[in-house]
Design a protein around this motif. Structure first.
Motif, PDB file in Angstrom:
ATOM      1  N   ARG A 172      43.973  21.071  72.026  1.00 34.50           N
ATOM      2  CA  ARG A 172      43.808  20.372  70.750  1.00 34.50           C
ATOM      3  C   ARG A 172      42.613  19.431  70.809  1.00 34.50           C
ATOM      4  NH1 ARG A 172      49.292  17.561  69.248  1.00 34.50           N
ATOM      5  NH2 ARG A 172      49.217  17.084  71.484  1.00 34.50           N
ATOM      6  N   LEU A 173      42.064  19.149  69.631  1.00 32.60           N
ATOM      7  CA  LEU A 173      40.889  18.281  69.562  1.00 32.60           C
ATOM      8  C   LEU A 173      41.306  16.879  69.139  1.00 32.60           C
ATOM      9  CD1 LEU A 173      37.795  18.493  69.900  1.00 32.60           C
ATOM     10  CD2 LEU A 173      37.645  18.907  67.440  1.00 32.60           C
ATOM     11  N   LEU A 174      40.868  15.894  69.887  1.00 34.28           N
ATOM     12  CA  LEU A 174      41.164  14.496  69.589  1.00 34.28           C
ATOM     13  C   LEU A 174      39.876  13.766  69.249  1.00 34.28           C
ATOM     14  CD1 LEU A 174      42.996  11.842  69.831  1.00 34.28           C
ATOM     15  CD2 LEU A 174      42.205  11.767  72.215  1.00 34.28           C
ATOM     16  N   SER A 175      39.919  12.989  68.158  1.00 33.41           N
ATOM     17  CA  SER A 175      38.806  12.091  67.863  1.00 33.41           C
ATOM     18  C   SER A 175      39.222  10.680  68.212  1.00 33.41           C
ATOM     19  CB  SER A 175      38.466  12.111  66.373  1.00 33.41           C
ATOM     20  OG  SER A 175      37.643  13.189  66.079  1.00 33.41           O
ATOM     21  N   THR A 176      38.390   9.966  68.923  1.00 34.92           N
ATOM     22  CA  THR A 176      38.699   8.564  69.208  1.00 34.92           C
ATOM     23  C   THR A 176      37.559   7.696  68.708  1.00 34.92           C
ATOM     24  OG1 THR A 176      37.524   8.319  71.304  1.00 34.92           O
ATOM     25  CG2 THR A 176      39.701   9.340  71.394  1.00 34.92           C
ATOM     26  N   GLY A 177      37.884   6.427  68.496  1.00 35.08           N
ATOM     27  CA  GLY A 177      36.850   5.444  68.225  1.00 35.08           C
ATOM     28  C   GLY A 177      36.184   5.588  66.882  1.00 35.08           C
ATOM     29  N   ARG A 178      34.870   5.439  66.859  1.00 30.68           N
ATOM     30  CA  ARG A 178      34.195   5.162  65.597  1.00 30.68           C
ATOM     31  C   ARG A 178      32.700   5.377  65.684  1.00 30.68           C
ATOM     32  NH1 ARG A 178      34.482   0.361  68.888  1.00 30.68           N
ATOM     33  NH2 ARG A 178      32.713  -0.793  68.483  1.00 30.68           N
ATOM     34  N   ARG A 179      32.060   5.333  64.548  1.00 31.68           N
ATOM     35  CA  ARG A 179      30.596   5.310  64.443  1.00 31.68           C
ATOM     36  C   ARG A 179      30.119   3.915  64.068  1.00 31.68           C
ATOM     37  NH1 ARG A 179      27.683   9.987  62.837  1.00 31.68           N
ATOM     38  NH2 ARG A 179      26.307   8.599  61.717  1.00 31.68           N
ATOM     39  N   VAL A 199      38.935  -1.812  65.341  1.00 35.67           N
ATOM     40  CA  VAL A 199      40.082  -2.156  66.195  1.00 35.67           C
ATOM     41  C   VAL A 199      41.357  -1.463  65.728  1.00 35.67           C
ATOM     42  CG1 VAL A 199      39.116  -4.356  66.917  1.00 35.67           C
ATOM     43  CG2 VAL A 199      40.506  -4.293  64.869  1.00 35.67           C
ATOM     44  N   ALA A 200      41.208  -0.235  65.222  1.00 36.15           N
ATOM     45  CA  ALA A 200      42.389   0.469  64.708  1.00 36.15           C
ATOM     46  C   ALA A 200      43.124   1.185  65.843  1.00 36.15           C
ATOM     47  CB  ALA A 200      41.969   1.455  63.623  1.00 36.15           C
ATOM     48  N   GLY A 201      44.162   0.566  66.330  1.00 37.25           N
ATOM     49  CA  GLY A 201      44.981   1.193  67.378  1.00 37.25           C
ATOM     50  C   GLY A 201      44.461   0.903  68.774  1.00 37.25           C
ATOM     51  N   TYR A 202      45.169   1.453  69.758  1.00 34.49           N
ATOM     52  CA  TYR A 202      44.763   1.263  71.153  1.00 34.49           C
ATOM     53  C   TYR A 202      43.410   1.919  71.384  1.00 34.49           C
ATOM     54  CZ  TYR A 202      49.840   0.549  71.507  1.00 34.49           C
ATOM     55  OH  TYR A 202      51.120   0.129  71.314  1.00 34.49           O
ATOM     56  N   ASP A 203      42.656   1.360  72.315  1.00 33.45           N
ATOM     57  CA  ASP A 203      41.302   1.829  72.562  1.00 33.45           C
ATOM     58  C   ASP A 203      41.307   3.060  73.477  1.00 33.45           C
ATOM     59  OD1 ASP A 203      38.649   2.201  73.092  1.00 33.45           O
ATOM     60  OD2 ASP A 203      38.208   0.081  73.400  1.00 33.45           O
TER      61      ASP A 203
END
Lengths: 455, 455
Positions: free
Chosen positions: B174-181, B186-190
């Protein structure tokens, strides 16, 4: 309940336990509006790590939820009590244990107030950058829990970047050490960072090793007036694109400027549509300020006013720091949003927010950490008016939706808490949520740590 | 095995699969000495995210271990193959997808070479700081996996601080996206940070959003000669205590200097006990360099030589960058340590390492990212001599023990891999290990991702 109190009092002095409902009710919520809050069974104010461990062992044994709290200045309801919980207030653990100028670190307990730490390290020529608006009240533990930002982030980054190591009491009372005292370190997964922004849902931070920087010169501020939010945003993009590193880059919109003038008679130019504040804290800020002034003019600024000196700069900063408070006085209630978009989308975000205000017939003032693309649209409304209240909530949600559409996040620095819990899944997606829940379960298998927040 | 190959080839072109044992053996290890490495069943070189997903789905289905690899320049054996594994080399996924000067980000595939990215962003006036010695070869994916550092860290920090968001293929495909551009979020655990330094044990990074900085002026270097390592360390502490922000602050000991001269005839002053290199990349580095020169003299420097210009500075940097390679040529083999201590303990670390060298009758050259307290003691030995080899291993361990005693970490930037796996538990303690294992299990319940590394 009696069982809980008698077990707690076995290893806690009487003054560390508050059960008077008239007092405990004052610990039931932070500063967020529209967030459910329950009634705590007891408020505990520990002074030692051992006392925190005792609280957590007791909570685990009796399956009682624990809600950790700092100064409760948070804006997302993350510190709100749940019914029958133990409120674990860390404010009495407020010692600065160490400041090392050579290692550029401070070691602190969680209850140390941000401004107290800032001043203490300042005496050693050092600087602890994170500076949320509430810095005179908020605690380092709360800052870590909510991953706070502030005005300095455009140059110095957020709280997360200053937390090197932690001591944490786990849900079952065991003590965990994470991270390091060293400048670098990559031994194992980065548990330290996992705790930053975890809103007390993974463990209770009882000690933190913080990175410090050399104290920079006082910043010199320039103010520029713009005929529209979009032109101010153009200036922001130009400033960053040209490679400047301002120590502050903020936008206040007309509503915000008027609100601040109303509250503090600061004489801000309230006929202007947007005020941009830019600052530099380098030894010689002159050339940068001049270049930024030119970029502002090129983007359409009608006035560019450099502060004459540090005192005038400080006044402009005070105006900016007052913004949220001032907007809160516009009507009887506010909802404060915290959407962060890529800098290049800032104009679209501000224009979109104005359109949302018009659509819902509401006053929405916007101040923004513009250099970071982090906007704080503040929805002002009369909470006695059910129609207006409902529209406020709807507009608040629409602002978050806009932020996500523009490639942003629902929260740049205020956290998720109760306020944005429903929105978190939209941002993270199902795979992300599943893994985050897995992490929560690893740290808190019984789900007693700040239940109902985040995951 | 046949089953594995036929399943893999269903969604991978023939040129993406290498099974010739003469070729696959060359993928069996990275650049660490003394680390076990197995024989891969197959090497896969995917070009798309979908292909990576297919590999992971197949691996999950057939319970085959997967060892992700970049350029295999790592120094801890983290990329070493295990018997019968799929080596998943990401080097063909080497596109720079986006560079945005306004948002100050780059979006890249994992196989992009560090120096290629650095030069590409440089053309936009931007700077990607992390610069491991292997930067001309190593990949961004490998840098993320090992949480690489480099010479710039004393001012600009490590790889972790430049990774904003990731796309990761999980163990089950499965594909997971984390973090941001965005600059903040600070949405959720890092989860992003969790992957940095995870050595491929939690998922396969297939895309990264990286933070960039404005390109600084070229740095100007000062060299200072010291009569002892301890006096050089005193100078380091004084420089940092006085609030300077060098862009580089390195120590080379006598053994290192001689090895570099031997290899490259660079004319370094090889009668001196320690050479300190300090640099500044500010618009006007003169006053800082002068002040640092005075601090060096006050600490006991026998010579202080500022580089005349950028070219001379570059030569000194080249000498420093050559250190590890040069030390490798001293004897037939080396073990490269990577202990990071609090800056204030640097002298104790260097003197202690010298004592260990004497105790074990070995040549141990030390170069150090001194400003970070990050030392690289390089144990040089003849690997044909079993006695010397055994003493090398013992001294290597004793150096780590010393680092931990001094409040440091067993790895500042090279990672744990196979080399330091046994030592990881000592640093983390049982509670830390248990939680880290829990995280591993959350992401990789079948334990197929880089088994035998980290946890």
């Amino acid at each position: 309940m009696d069982d809980l109190l008698s077990r707690l009092s076995e290893n806690l002095p009487p003054e560390a336990l508050i059960t008077d409902p008239d007092v405990t009710v004052s610990y039931s919520n932070d500063m967020a509006s529209f967030c459910d809050a329950g009634t705590p069974a007891v408020v505990v104010l520990p002074r030692t790590v051992e006392q925190v461990q005792h609280v957590m062992r007791t909570a685990t044994e009796l399956r009682v939820p624990v809600v950790p709290q700092g100064a409760r200045t948070g804006l997302s309801g993350a510190a709100n009590a749940s019914d029958g919980c133990i409120v674990l207030s860390l404010v009495k653990m407020d010692r600065i244990l160490e400041i090392s100028p050579v290692d550029r670190i401070a070691v602190v307990e969680p209850g140390v107030v941000n401004a107290v730490l800032s001043r203490a390290v300042g005496e050693h020529g050092l600087y602890y950058p994170p500076d949320p608006s509430s810095w005179e009240m908020c605690t380092i533990g709360g800052n870590i829990g909510t991953a706070s930002g502030g005005l300095c982030c455009v140059k110095y980054g957020v709280t997360a970047e200053y937390v090197l190591g932690l001591e944490v009491v786990l849900a079952d009372g065991r003590l965990l050490s994470t991270g390091r005292r060293t400048a670098k370190g990559v031994a194992g997964y980065d548990l330290t960072r996992l705790f930053v922004g975890s809103e007390g849902s993974l463990g209770i931070v009882v000690k933190a090793v913080l990175a410090l920087r050399p104290k920079p010169p006082r910043q010199l501020v320039l103010a520029a007036e713009f005929p529209s939010a979009a032109t101010a945003c153009d200036a922001v993009c130009a400033i960053m694109e040209r490679g400047h590193t301002p120590s502050l880059l903020e936008i206040m919109d007309r509503t915000t400027i008027r609100a601040v003038n109303e509250m503090a008679q600061m004489g801000l130019p309230d006929t202007t549509e947007a005020l941009l504040l830019a600052a530099f804290d380098t030894p010689d800020p002159g050339p940068d300020l001049a270049a930024v002034g030119e970029l502002c003019a090129a983007a359409g600024a009608t006035q560019v006013v450099p502060a004459e000196d540090a005192a005038e700069s400080e006044l402009l900063l005070q105006a900016r720091r007052l913004s949220l408070t001032a907007l809160e006085a516009v009507k009887t209630a506010t909802m404060i949003d915290d959407v962060c978009v890529p800098r290049s989308q800032l104009a679209a975000m501000l224009d979109g927010t104005a359109a949302i205000a018009e659509k819902y017939d509401l006053t929405i003032g916007v101040c923004a950490h513009a250099g970071d693309g982090n906007t704080h649209p503040v929805v002002c409304f009369d909470h006695h008016d059910p129609g207006e209240s409902a529209r406020a909530r709807e507009s608040f949600d629409e602002i978050m939706a806009l932020g996500l559409e523009l490639g942003g996040t629902i929260t740049g620095e205020h956290g998720v808490g109760v306020l944005k819990k429903e929105w978190l899944a939209r941002e993270l997606g199902p795979v992300g949520v599943e893994l985050q829940q897995g992490i929560k379960k690893t740290f808190d298998p019984l789900g007693i740590l700040n239940p109902g927040k985040l995951f």
